[in-house]
Scaffold this motif. Structure first.
Motif, PDB file in Angstrom:
ATOM      1  N   LEU A 105      -7.436   4.466  -0.425  1.00 48.36           N
ATOM      2  CA  LEU A 105      -7.248   3.961   1.084  1.00 48.36           C
ATOM      3  C   LEU A 105      -8.273   4.775   2.151  1.00 48.36           C
ATOM      4  O   LEU A 105      -7.661   4.697   3.273  1.00 48.36           O
ATOM      5  N   GLU A 106      -8.992   5.274   1.616  1.00 49.19           N
ATOM      6  CA  GLU A 106      -9.919   6.000   2.597  1.00 49.19           C
ATOM      7  C   GLU A 106     -10.427   4.983   3.792  1.00 49.19           C
ATOM      8  O   GLU A 106     -10.936   5.318   4.862  1.00 49.19           O
ATOM      9  N   SER A 107     -10.833   3.728   3.209  1.00 51.59           N
ATOM     10  CA  SER A 107     -11.492   2.906   4.204  1.00 51.59           C
ATOM     11  C   SER A 107     -10.381   1.867   4.852  1.00 51.59           C
ATOM     12  O   SER A 107     -10.577   0.894   5.456  1.00 51.59           O
ATOM     13  N   PHE A 108      -9.017   2.350   4.675  1.00 44.02           N
ATOM     14  CA  PHE A 108      -7.935   1.537   5.407  1.00 44.02           C
ATOM     15  C   PHE A 108      -8.024   1.255   6.923  1.00 44.02           C
ATOM     16  O   PHE A 108      -8.341   2.433   7.605  1.00 44.02           O
ATOM     17  N   PRO A 119      -3.383  12.594   0.794  1.00 42.99           N
ATOM     18  CA  PRO A 119      -3.903  14.047   0.716  1.00 42.99           C
ATOM     19  C   PRO A 119      -5.205  14.063   1.476  1.00 42.99           C
ATOM     20  O   PRO A 119      -6.039  14.756   1.498  1.00 42.99           O
ATOM     21  N   TYR A 120      -5.693  12.733   1.986  1.00 40.53           N
ATOM     22  CA  TYR A 120      -6.921  12.474   2.717  1.00 40.53           C
ATOM     23  C   TYR A 120      -6.558  11.629   3.821  1.00 40.53           C
ATOM     24  O   TYR A 120      -5.626  11.155   4.211  1.00 40.53           O
ATOM     25  N   MET A 121      -7.688  11.485   4.669  1.00 41.79           N
ATOM     26  CA  MET A 121      -7.596  10.652   5.977  1.00 41.79           C
ATOM     27  C   MET A 121      -8.447   9.335   5.805  1.00 41.79           C
ATOM     28  O   MET A 121      -9.353   9.236   5.107  1.00 41.79           O
ATOM     29  N   THR A 122      -7.658   8.355   6.071  1.00 48.78           N
ATOM     30  CA  THR A 122      -8.193   7.015   6.283  1.00 48.78           C
ATOM     31  C   THR A 122      -9.053   6.878   7.345  1.00 48.78           C
ATOM     32  O   THR A 122      -9.190   7.469   8.683  1.00 48.78           O
ATOM     33  N   ARG A 123      -9.517   5.673   7.451  1.00 51.29           N
ATOM     34  CA  ARG A 123     -10.455   5.343   8.802  1.00 51.29           C
ATOM     35  C   ARG A 123      -9.492   5.216  10.041  1.00 51.29           C
ATOM     36  O   ARG A 123      -9.991   5.770  11.024  1.00 51.29           O
ATOM     37  N   LEU A 124      -8.550   4.641   9.759  1.00 51.66           N
ATOM     38  CA  LEU A 124      -7.510   4.659  10.819  1.00 51.66           C
ATOM     39  C   LEU A 124      -6.949   5.746  11.184  1.00 51.66           C
ATOM     40  O   LEU A 124      -6.625   5.954  12.551  1.00 51.66           O
ATOM     41  N   ASP A 125      -6.935   6.636  10.289  1.00 53.08           N
ATOM     42  CA  ASP A 125      -6.468   8.095  10.690  1.00 53.08           C
ATOM     43  C   ASP A 125      -7.350   8.793  11.375  1.00 53.08           C
ATOM     44  O   ASP A 125      -6.974   9.496  12.584  1.00 53.08           O
ATOM     45  N   VAL A 126      -8.603   8.694  10.976  1.00 49.95           N
ATOM     46  CA  VAL A 126      -9.781   9.253  12.177  1.00 49.95           C
ATOM     47  C   VAL A 126      -9.652   8.458  13.390  1.00 49.95           C
ATOM     48  O   VAL A 126     -10.035   9.292  14.341  1.00 49.95           O
ATOM     49  N   PHE A 127      -9.819   7.413  13.612  1.00 51.28           N
ATOM     50  CA  PHE A 127      -9.776   6.650  14.703  1.00 51.28           C
ATOM     51  C   PHE A 127      -8.460   7.116  15.729  1.00 51.28           C
ATOM     52  O   PHE A 127      -8.645   7.527  16.712  1.00 51.28           O
ATOM     53  N   GLN A 140       3.233   2.139   7.288  1.00 52.74           N
ATOM     54  CA  GLN A 140       2.356   1.223   6.242  1.00 52.74           C
ATOM     55  C   GLN A 140       1.516   1.940   5.179  1.00 52.74           C
ATOM     56  O   GLN A 140       1.073   1.237   4.420  1.00 52.74           O
ATOM     57  N   LEU A 141       1.448   3.120   5.298  1.00 51.03           N
ATOM     58  CA  LEU A 141       0.902   3.582   4.266  1.00 51.03           C
ATOM     59  C   LEU A 141       1.858   5.061   3.464  1.00 51.03           C
ATOM     60  O   LEU A 141       2.635   5.564   4.382  1.00 51.03           O
ATOM     61  N   PRO A 142       1.295   5.122   2.363  1.00 51.60           N
ATOM     62  CA  PRO A 142       1.922   6.341   1.856  1.00 51.60           C
ATOM     63  C   PRO A 142       1.209   7.676   2.190  1.00 51.60           C
ATOM     64  O   PRO A 142       0.705   7.867   3.003  1.00 51.60           O
ATOM     65  N   ARG A 143       2.068   8.880   1.825  1.00 52.79           N
ATOM     66  CA  ARG A 143       1.429  10.127   2.262  1.00 52.79           C
ATOM     67  C   ARG A 143       0.256  10.747   1.470  1.00 52.79           C
ATOM     68  O   ARG A 143       0.611  10.945   0.506  1.00 52.79           O
ATOM     69  N   SER A 201       0.732  -1.295   0.034  1.00 56.02           N
ATOM     70  CA  SER A 201       0.055  -0.071   0.012  1.00 56.02           C
ATOM     71  C   SER A 201       0.887   1.146   0.115  1.00 56.02           C
ATOM     72  O   SER A 201       0.751   2.243  -0.600  1.00 56.02           O
ATOM     73  N   ALA A 202       2.081   1.246   0.564  1.00 56.82           N
ATOM     74  CA  ALA A 202       2.824   2.386   0.708  1.00 56.82           C
ATOM     75  C   ALA A 202       3.472   2.767  -0.468  1.00 56.82           C
ATOM     76  O   ALA A 202       3.743   3.999  -1.089  1.00 56.82           O
ATOM     77  N   GLN A 203       3.921   1.683  -1.269  1.00 53.98           N
ATOM     78  CA  GLN A 203       4.540   1.991  -2.747  1.00 53.98           C
ATOM     79  C   GLN A 203       3.611   1.846  -3.730  1.00 53.98           C
ATOM     80  O   GLN A 203       3.958   2.031  -4.953  1.00 53.98           O
TER      81      GLN A 203
END
Length: 344
Positions: free
Chosen positions: A135-138, A278-286, A273-276, A54-56
């Motif tokens: 990856l919004e739902s990651f 421009p939006y937040m994933t579910r894990l980011d929100v958590f 485990q994630l690239p940089r 996912s990162a690459q």
């Protein structure tokens, strides 16, 4: 004297012409050139998919491909197949649009020609292929992956790809498939498809193509046990300040600050485990909700300490009792809102 000088110049010019003709191979006309496209049958077998990064933004696969077409000009009277180098015969010049420079071709670049003029080309591609991921739902995500074969130089009205009938007669649906023994530990392949697909290099510039697509969902048990559950425990650790006496402010501050620092360090570990994005994933929100609640615990400790210093212990204890209920309820509601809806 002029004749002597002229002869070397003539030989030099002929040598340059021969060298140029050797460096620029003649373009061989496709079979049946005209208004009817040359039909090329395709068989694709995914030998293995051993990694999705996912990162690459790529996946690593081992792909076996068989191309078959008819060229009456190559018909011969022999009893077996005749081998030709690809630069000696016409080929659809197939390449993979999303392959990286690390992809290796395992088989020789040659083709077999049967007595009736049927040309058979086999190749095996091993390496990473690029794939943009949403990856919004990651980590509760489902992704579509594709391998896009393209006939360089040929438009859809010149070369037509279709599933290999020999493979279909042998029981392979759509002349394609994925091995059941793929070594992909953290994903589950749900479905796949193979079909002709035009490849648009630029607007107005389209090439004939064939695509193999598969859909995979991420196995979330790893993230639940090793990411989400420890994060929940860190947040719950910060709630212990609500049960600590306001007079014991040193202990409260130690717990709140330790929870905050642990959360920040943990966040850095998961970010690899994630690239940089421009939006937040579910894990980011958590993570964000967890960070805010841990910070809220630290603020609550500061407020109760101030109340205790002003001889308002009763109000400090009352605030602790409210926070024992309100903060966990907020955390539970936020967690349900983040993770309850279906996979993306």
């Amino acid at each position: 004297m002029k004749r002597i000088l002229f002869l070397p110049l003539v030989f030099l010019g002929m040598s340059i012409q021969l060298v140029q003709s050797a460096e620029t191979p003649a373009l061989i006309e496709r079979p049946g050139s005209g208004n009817v496209p040359t039909q090329v049958s395709v068989g694709i077998w995914i030998v293995d998919i051993n990694n999705i990064d996912s990162a690459q933004q790529n996946f690593t696969a081992d792909i076996a491909v068989v191309l078959r077409w008819k060229d009456a000009r190559l018909a011969h009277t022999g009893t077996g197949a005749v081998h030709y180098a690809l630069d000696q015969i016409w080929t659809p010049r197939v390449s993979i649009a999303n392959e990286t420079s690390s992809v290796v071709r395992k088989l020789p670049e040659s083709a077999e020609v049967e007595p009736n003029g049927t040309v058979l080309y086999r190749q095996r591609y091993v390496g990473p292929f690029t794939q943009p991921l949403r990856l919004e739902s990651f980590p509760f995500d489902r992704q579509n992956f594709r391998i896009h074969f393209v006939a360089i130089r040929y438009r859809p009205d010149e070369v037509a790809f279709l599933p290999d009938e020999n493979w279909i007669r042998d029981g392979l649906q759509k002349a394609a498939g994925i091995s059941r023994s793929i070594t992909l530990p953290d994903w589950t392949v749900e479905k796949w498809d193979a079909k002709p697909s035009v490849y648009a290099l630029t607007p107005g510039l389209q090439y004939s193509g064939y695509v193999f697509e598969f859909t995979a969902s991420r196995n979330v048990l790893h993230y639940i046990l090793k990411v989400i559950l420890p994060l929940v425990l860190i947040v719950m650790m910060s709630w212990s300040v609500f049960w600590t006496e306001p007079t014991n402010s040193n202990t409260q501050f130690s717990i709140a600050v330790t929870s905050m620092l642990t959360l920040i360090a943990y966040r850095f570990a998961v970010d690899t485990q994630l690239p940089r994005l421009p939006y937040m994933t579910r894990l980011d929100v958590f993570f964000l909700v967890s960070t805010l609640l841990v910070f809220l615990s630290l603020i609550e400790v500061l407020v109760t300490t101030i109340l205790d210093n002003n001889d308002q212990v009763a109000r400090a204890k009352k605030l602790d009792r409210y926070c024992r209920v309100i903060v966990p309820v907020i955390f539970v509601i936020a967690s349900i809102a983040i993770f309850a809806h279906p996979r993306g």
